[in-house]
Design an enzyme around this catalytic site. Sequence first.
Site, PDB file in Angstrom:
ATOM      1  N   GLU A 296      -5.769  -2.135   2.090  1.00 55.02           N
ATOM      2  CA  GLU A 296      -4.617  -1.893   1.223  1.00 55.02           C
ATOM      3  C   GLU A 296      -4.996  -2.015  -0.246  1.00 55.02           C
ATOM      4  OE1 GLU A 296      -1.335  -0.767  -0.227  1.00 55.02           O
ATOM      5  OE2 GLU A 296      -1.304  -1.014   1.943  1.00 55.02           O
ATOM      6  N   ASP A 300      -5.031   1.085  -3.025  1.00 49.37           N
ATOM      7  CA  ASP A 300      -4.176   1.063  -4.208  1.00 49.37           C
ATOM      8  C   ASP A 300      -4.966   1.279  -5.492  1.00 49.37           C
ATOM      9  OD1 ASP A 300      -2.049   0.595  -2.567  1.00 49.37           O
ATOM     10  OD2 ASP A 300      -1.918  -1.552  -2.972  1.00 49.37           O
ATOM     11  N   SER A 507       2.118   3.512   1.107  1.00 47.64           N
ATOM     12  CA  SER A 507       1.226   2.700   0.276  1.00 47.64           C
ATOM     13  C   SER A 507       0.292   3.587  -0.521  1.00 47.64           C
ATOM     14  CB  SER A 507       0.371   1.765   1.137  1.00 47.64           C
ATOM     15  OG  SER A 507       1.011   0.547   1.351  1.00 47.64           O
ATOM     16  N   ILE A 550      10.878  19.243  -2.569  1.00 47.87           N
ATOM     17  CA  ILE A 550      10.447  19.299  -1.163  1.00 47.87           C
ATOM     18  C   ILE A 550      11.675  19.653  -0.336  1.00 47.87           C
ATOM     19  CG2 ILE A 550       9.295  18.082   0.709  1.00 47.87           C
ATOM     20  CD1 ILE A 550       7.637  18.425  -1.896  1.00 47.87           C
ATOM     21  N   ASP A 570      16.942  14.407  -2.059  1.00 46.75           N
ATOM     22  CA  ASP A 570      17.240  14.028  -0.681  1.00 46.75           C
ATOM     23  C   ASP A 570      16.688  12.641  -0.418  1.00 46.75           C
ATOM     24  OD1 ASP A 570      14.431  14.265   0.589  1.00 46.75           O
ATOM     25  OD2 ASP A 570      14.705  16.251  -0.289  1.00 46.75           O
TER      26      ASP A 570
END
Length: 597
Positions: A296, A300, A507, A550, A570
Site C-alpha cells: 500500500e 501510494d 487506493s 464516465i 454519478d
Amino acid sequence: MLWLSALVVIAQLSAAKPLLNQRWDDQSVKHAWVEIPKGWEYHSAPPADHLLDLRIGLKQDKIDQLISSLYEVSDPAHGRYGKHLSKEEVDALVAPHPDSVDAVEAWLEHHGINPSDAHFRLTAGEWVTIRVSVAQAERMLNTKYAVYRHPSTGSQVVRTMEYSLPTELHSHVDVISPTTYFGTMQSMRATSFIQPQAASPDSDSFATNISPLDVPASCGVTVTPACLRALYNTTDYVPQATDNNSLGIASYLEQYANDADLQTFFTTFRPDAVGSTVEHVQINGGLDDQSLPGIEANLDIQYSLGIAWPTRGTVYSTGGEPPFNASSTTPTNTNEPYLDWLNYLLNQTTIPQTLSNSYGDQEQTVPLDYATSVCNMFAQLGVRGSSLFTSSGDHGVGGGDCNTNDGTNTVKFQPIFPASCPYITAVGGTTGVNPEVAASLSGGGFSNYFRRPAYQTSTVASFIIALGDEYSDLHNASGRTYPDLAAQAAGFQVVNGGETITVGGTSASAPTVAGVFALLNDMRIVEGKSPLGFVNPLIYSVAKDGFNDIVSGNAPGCGTDGLSARAGWDAVTGLGTPDFLKLQALLKDARVTNDYS
C-alpha cells in the site's frame, strides 16, 4: 485555566475529595453499540491496572465559523476565495470556550486528577490526553472495558460497548477515545489488493512515454505512470515550484514506503526521476523499516510521484499498533490513527498542499461523535490550503457488509468513512481506455451521517431524479453523496521487495488524482496564486467541465446491480476522471486568480 504544554504524564489517581456539588452524579450515555461491531469478538476482561491514554476532545467554540470560512475560501465565486487561514487563525476558531475548559478541569479534579499534573496536549487546546488505569477510566465513564479480538488479524484492543458522561459535560465534550470506536489500524482496510500479474517486465506496455493522443489499449490492462500521464494529460507539464509545493501520503498498518523500491520503480517507469528521494516522517511511534516494504505505501508514493515528480513527497508513518499485552506496564497505544495523524499535521506551521489517504472503514462502524470530530479536522486542513483526497472503497455500494449493526441486520447500502465526510474529496475507480468505464469495485453512495453539502445540490440533482425510487429503501437520498472524482483502479504495476506486481483498488485512484492536483497546485504557486485547498466547491462549479465524463459501468452490491455510471455526475465515478489541460485552462478563469495577498 491550567493548560500546560508538556508531554502527557501519568495523572495522580488518588481518591477525590467529596464535593458538595453533586453535578457529576447526573450521567447520561454519550455513545453505545447495540451489538459488538462486526469482525470483533469478546476475548477477556483487561487487568484493572492496565493503562490507557485517554483522549478528550472538547467542543470547539467557533467551529461553525471555521466551516463557514472553509466554504468561503474554497468557493471561486466568493471574494475570500484562496484566502486560506494560518495555523494561528484556525487555532483561534477551534479553541474550546473557557467554560468548557473549566468544566473538564473540575470533572478531572473530582476524579482525583490534578489538571496541573495531567498535562494537556496543545494544538489549540481542544484535545486533552491523560494517562489512567482501566479502573479509573471505568469510574470516569461509568462503563466496563473489555479486551476484544479481531479473529482475521489476531489484533486485540481494549474497548467498551458504551460510555457515559455527566450530563453537564455533553455540551462541552465532543468525543472521548479510546472508547467505542473499534477501527484501529489492524482492522482499517487499505483499499488495495494484489491482482494476477498483467504483463511481464519486458512488455511494450512499460513504455515510459505515451502520447495523450494515442493511449494504447494495453493501458486498460497494465497501468503505468506513462499511461496515467497520457490519460489525464499531464505528460508535458514540468513542475517548477518544487521548493514551495509538496505532496503528503498517509501511511498506517505498519506500511513502509521502501526507498530502494522507489528507485527501481523510477528506473523502470519514470527514468527522469531516478535519484530523487522522499521524506519519511514518523508519528506516534511510527517506524520506517526499510526491510519491510509495504504494498500500500509503495503504491501510494510511487504513483503520486510517478505523476507529480519532481514535486517533493512526504510519507507519514503513523504508529500505535502494538498488540494488547496484559503483562506490560507500558500503556497499549490504542488511540485511533486518524487523530494521531491529523493532530500532528495541524500542529505544524506548514503542511503539504496536497494529501492522499487510502484507508477507510464502514461509516456505521465509526461512532458519529468520532466521525464528526475527524471530519472537522479535515475541514481544518482544507481551510489552511491543503487538498485532501481519499479512496472511496473497493466494495461497490455494500462497503463489504450490507447488514446494519443496529441489531436488526437490515440490508442497506453501506457508505465508507472518511469518503463520506463532506470536507474531503473522495475518489472512485475506473478501468479500461477509449473509453474508461466505471470499475465494478468503485465505492460510492450516500452518507447516513452527513447531509448533502450545498456545493453538490445542483450537480447531483439529475442523478437523484434518474434514480427515482430505485433502491430508496437501501440508501439515504439526502446524505452527502460520493465519490467526487475517479481514476484508474486496476492493473497498477508496483515495485515491492524488488519485484513488479500488479495491484488494484481505489487506493490507486486516490494518489493518482492527488498527483494531478499537485501539478495544478504547482501551476498556481508559479503564477503567484494560492494553492487550491479544499477543491470540492471548485470542481462542482467552474471546474466541473475539466473531467472526462464516465457514462458506463456499474458498482453492484447487497444483492443488487447497485448504482450505475451515467452522463454527468454519478455515485460511482463522481464528475469523472481529471483532464489536466482542461483544468489548467479553467483555473485561469478570472474568478480563480486570487493571489496569496
